[in-house]
Write a protein that holds these residues in place. Structure first.
Motif, PDB file in Angstrom:
ATOM      1  N   UNK A  17       1.184   4.084   1.657  1.00 16.38           N
ATOM      2  CA  UNK A  17       0.622   4.385   0.339  1.00 16.38           C
ATOM      3  C   UNK A  17       1.730   4.710  -0.651  1.00 16.38           C
ATOM      4  N   UNK A  18       1.587   4.196  -1.868  1.00 18.21           N
ATOM      5  CA  UNK A  18       2.487   4.567  -2.956  1.00 18.21           C
ATOM      6  C   UNK A  18       1.759   5.461  -3.965  1.00 18.21           C
ATOM      7  N   UNK A  56       0.911   9.487  -1.023  1.00 13.59           N
ATOM      8  CA  UNK A  56       2.116   8.644  -1.037  1.00 13.59           C
ATOM      9  C   UNK A  56       3.020   8.970   0.152  1.00 13.59           C
ATOM     10  N   UNK A  57       3.530   7.892   0.782  1.00 15.82           N
ATOM     11  CA  UNK A  57       4.432   8.037   1.912  1.00 15.82           C
ATOM     12  C   UNK A  57       3.726   8.064   3.263  1.00 15.82           C
ATOM     13  N   UNK A  58       2.407   8.241   3.275  1.00 13.56           N
ATOM     14  CA  UNK A  58       1.644   8.197   4.521  1.00 13.56           C
ATOM     15  C   UNK A  58       1.147   6.767   4.733  1.00 13.56           C
ATOM     16  N   UNK A  59       0.809   6.442   5.961  1.00 12.17           N
ATOM     17  CA  UNK A  59       0.429   5.079   6.329  1.00 12.17           C
ATOM     18  C   UNK A  59      -1.066   4.982   6.585  1.00 12.17           C
ATOM     19  N   UNK A  60      -1.625   3.815   6.308  1.00 15.93           N
ATOM     20  CA  UNK A  60      -3.057   3.609   6.471  1.00 15.93           C
ATOM     21  C   UNK A  60      -3.355   2.182   6.887  1.00 15.93           C
ATOM     22  N   UNK A  61      -4.609   1.993   7.261  1.00 12.61           N
ATOM     23  CA  UNK A  61      -5.162   0.660   7.435  1.00 12.61           C
ATOM     24  C   UNK A  61      -5.587   0.211   6.040  1.00 12.61           C
ATOM     25  N   UNK A 110      -0.643  -3.834  -4.461  1.00 11.50           N
ATOM     26  CA  UNK A 110      -1.082  -2.623  -5.172  1.00 11.50           C
ATOM     27  C   UNK A 110      -1.368  -1.528  -4.163  1.00 11.50           C
ATOM     28  N   UNK A 111      -1.128  -0.292  -4.571  1.00  9.68           N
ATOM     29  CA  UNK A 111      -1.394   0.918  -3.775  1.00  9.68           C
ATOM     30  C   UNK A 111      -0.420   1.136  -2.611  1.00  9.68           C
ATOM     31  N   UNK A 112       0.406   0.146  -2.291  1.00  5.52           N
ATOM     32  CA  UNK A 112       1.330   0.270  -1.164  1.00  5.52           C
ATOM     33  C   UNK A 112       2.737  -0.151  -1.598  1.00  5.52           C
TER      34      UNK A 112
END
Length: 136
Positions: free
Chosen positions: A23-24, A30-35, A98-100
């Motif tokens: 995530x940005x 921000x800085x965490x990861x997601x599906x 976007x968003x990442x």
């Protein structure tokens, strides 16, 4: 009480690997990861939302495969539901639109090398055995 608003997430599988997106935005994520994924629009089927969100966020063409059992609460009134998905033949490679700000294909051994968002952890845990099976 109003029905929850569904957010769809894609456990995008390819060659025994799972796609993770960093995530940005917003700042608290921000800085965490997601599906990757996003909100289901009114009148839209969750599977159609998944296809649309992956096209918008990653520039890819993907097919939903199957729903991961369960759903996970996000900030009210949202809930997360996850589907496994695969790239369609001929789809461009995923890229953060976007968003990442970064994408990583994670092997089973690398799955926990990134700090996942809390709500994505149960779905990643559920999908993990499928990676091992897909990699065989």
């Amino acid at each position: 009480m109003a029905d929850p608003i569904v957010v769809v997430g894609a456990a995008l599988l390819d060659g025994g690997r799972l796609l993770a997106a960093r995530r940005s935005a917003p700042a608290d994520l921000a800085g965490r990861w997601e599906l990757p994924g996003g909100k289901v629009e009114p009148g839209e089927r969750p599977e159609d939302a998944l296809v649309r969100e992956l096209r918008e966020e990653l520039g890819i063409d993907a097919d939903p495969v199957e729903r991961v059992p369960g759903q996970w609460p996000l900030r009210a009134p949202y809930v997360l539901r996850v589907w496994t998905a695969r790239l369609r033949p001929g789809s461009p490679a995923p890229r953060p639109l976007q968003d990442h700000d970064e994408l990583r294909w994670l092997t089973p051994a690398e799955l926990w090398d990134v700090p996942w968002l809390d709500q994505d952890v149960p779905a990643v845990r559920d999908v993990a055995p499928r990676l091992t099976a897909a990699g065989r």
